[in-house]
Write an enzyme that holds these catalytic residues in place. Structure first.
Site, PDB file in Angstrom:
ATOM      1  N   HIS A  51       0.848  -1.200   0.000  1.00 55.80           N
ATOM      2  CA  HIS A  51       0.000   0.000   0.000  1.00 55.80           C
ATOM      3  C   HIS A  51       0.880   1.245   0.000  1.00 55.80           C
ATOM      4  O   HIS A  51       2.111   1.152   0.118  1.00 55.80           O
ATOM      5  CB  HIS A  51      -0.942   0.012   1.215  1.00 55.80           C
ATOM      6  CG  HIS A  51      -0.248  -0.158   2.523  1.00 55.80           C
ATOM      7  ND1 HIS A  51       0.586   0.804   3.050  1.00 55.80           N
ATOM      8  CD2 HIS A  51      -0.232  -1.184   3.406  1.00 55.80           C
ATOM      9  CE1 HIS A  51       1.057   0.378   4.204  1.00 55.80           C
ATOM     10  NE2 HIS A  51       0.600  -0.836   4.437  1.00 55.80           N
TER      11      HIS A  51
HETATM   12  P1  TYD Z   1      -1.657  -3.114   7.826  1.00 57.58           P
HETATM   13  O1  TYD Z   1      -0.965  -1.800   7.869  1.00 57.58           O
HETATM   14  O2  TYD Z   1      -2.730  -3.303   6.791  1.00 57.58           O
HETATM   15  O3  TYD Z   1      -0.578  -4.287   7.656  1.00 57.58           O
HETATM   16  P2  TYD Z   1       0.300  -4.658   6.394  1.00 57.58           P
HETATM   17  O4  TYD Z   1       0.173  -3.507   5.433  1.00 57.58           O
HETATM   18  O5  TYD Z   1       1.663  -4.863   6.921  1.00 57.58           O
HETATM   19  O6  TYD Z   1      -0.230  -5.905   5.802  1.00 57.58           O
HETATM   20  O7  TYD Z   1      -2.225  -3.434   9.265  1.00 57.58           O
HETATM   21  C1  TYD Z   1      -2.769  -4.701   9.599  1.00 57.58           C
HETATM   22  C2  TYD Z   1      -3.894  -4.483  10.585  1.00 57.58           C
HETATM   23  O8  TYD Z   1      -3.392  -3.871  11.765  1.00 57.58           O
HETATM   24  C3  TYD Z   1      -4.992  -3.569  10.044  1.00 57.58           C
HETATM   25  O9  TYD Z   1      -6.237  -4.116  10.436  1.00 57.58           O
HETATM   26  C4  TYD Z   1      -4.786  -2.267  10.767  1.00 57.58           C
HETATM   27  C5  TYD Z   1      -4.104  -2.666  12.062  1.00 57.58           C
HETATM   28  N1  TYD Z   1      -3.140  -1.638  12.516  1.00 57.58           N
HETATM   29  C6  TYD Z   1      -3.429  -0.865  13.618  1.00 57.58           C
HETATM   30  O10 TYD Z   1      -4.492  -1.005  14.251  1.00 57.58           O
HETATM   31  N2  TYD Z   1      -2.524   0.067  14.030  1.00 57.58           N
HETATM   32  C7  TYD Z   1      -1.358   0.270  13.383  1.00 57.58           C
HETATM   33  O11 TYD Z   1      -0.534   1.140  13.786  1.00 57.58           O
HETATM   34  C8  TYD Z   1      -1.061  -0.521  12.209  1.00 57.58           C
HETATM   35  C9  TYD Z   1       0.199  -0.326  11.425  1.00 57.58           C
HETATM   36  C10 TYD Z   1      -1.988  -1.471  11.816  1.00 57.58           C
END
Ligand code: TYD
Length: 142
Positions: A51
């Protein structure tokens, strides 16, 4: 607009008891830290973080093990291999990025310039392309 990640070296203080590294807001890294998170227990072959962010900028360090941070500005993919805890990669906003090739027991530390906000994510690559290509065309398509 320049949208490119940058490897940043961190201080390394070594003595016979071992090594110590650190970073501070607006010092070794070029923003104020609002949030810290970390990624661990990644099963082999998994990819994280496909992303871009509208606003957040991040600094990513491999505290343990290794992984690759791949960036894509819509034209070019660049790969940054992180495998030591005394340097990391600064990722600006509006730059598509993913993390892959995690080694066993790797630990990715990420500091961000913003609180968590789901609305800050651009999760569709097509939307990202439209946004950055549109901007490069003088914003006509925005
Ligand atoms: P995400 O950033 O989508 O992970 P990646 O891009 O590494 O696959 O985050 C995964 C999940 O964690 C999503 O449901 C959002 C949650 N999250 C938080 O609640 N707080 C945070 O600071 C982060 C980075 C993610």
């Amino acid at each position: 607009m320049i949208r490119v990640a940058k490897l940043l070296d961190l201080p390394k203080i070594i003595d016979k008891r071992g090594s110590l590294s650190f970073f501070e807001s607006d010092n070794q890294i070029p923003f104020k830290i609002k949030r810290t998170y970390w990624i661990y227990d990644v099963p082999g072959g998994e990819v994280r973080g496909g992303h871009a962010y509208r606003e957040s900028v991040e600094f990513i360090v491999a505290l343990s093990g290794s992984f690759d941070v791949i960036t894509d500005d819509g034209s070019e993919e660049l790969s940054y291999h992180l495998n030591r805890s005394y340097y990391g990669v600064f990722v600006p906003n509006l730059l598509w990025r993913k993390m892959e090739n995690f080694s066993t027991n790797s630990l990715a530390l990420v500091v961000s310039s913003t609180d968590f906000n789901n609305g800050d994510y651009i999760r569709e690559y097509s939307e990202y392309l439209q946004l950055v290509k549109g901007k490069e065309d003088g914003g006509k398509r925005l």
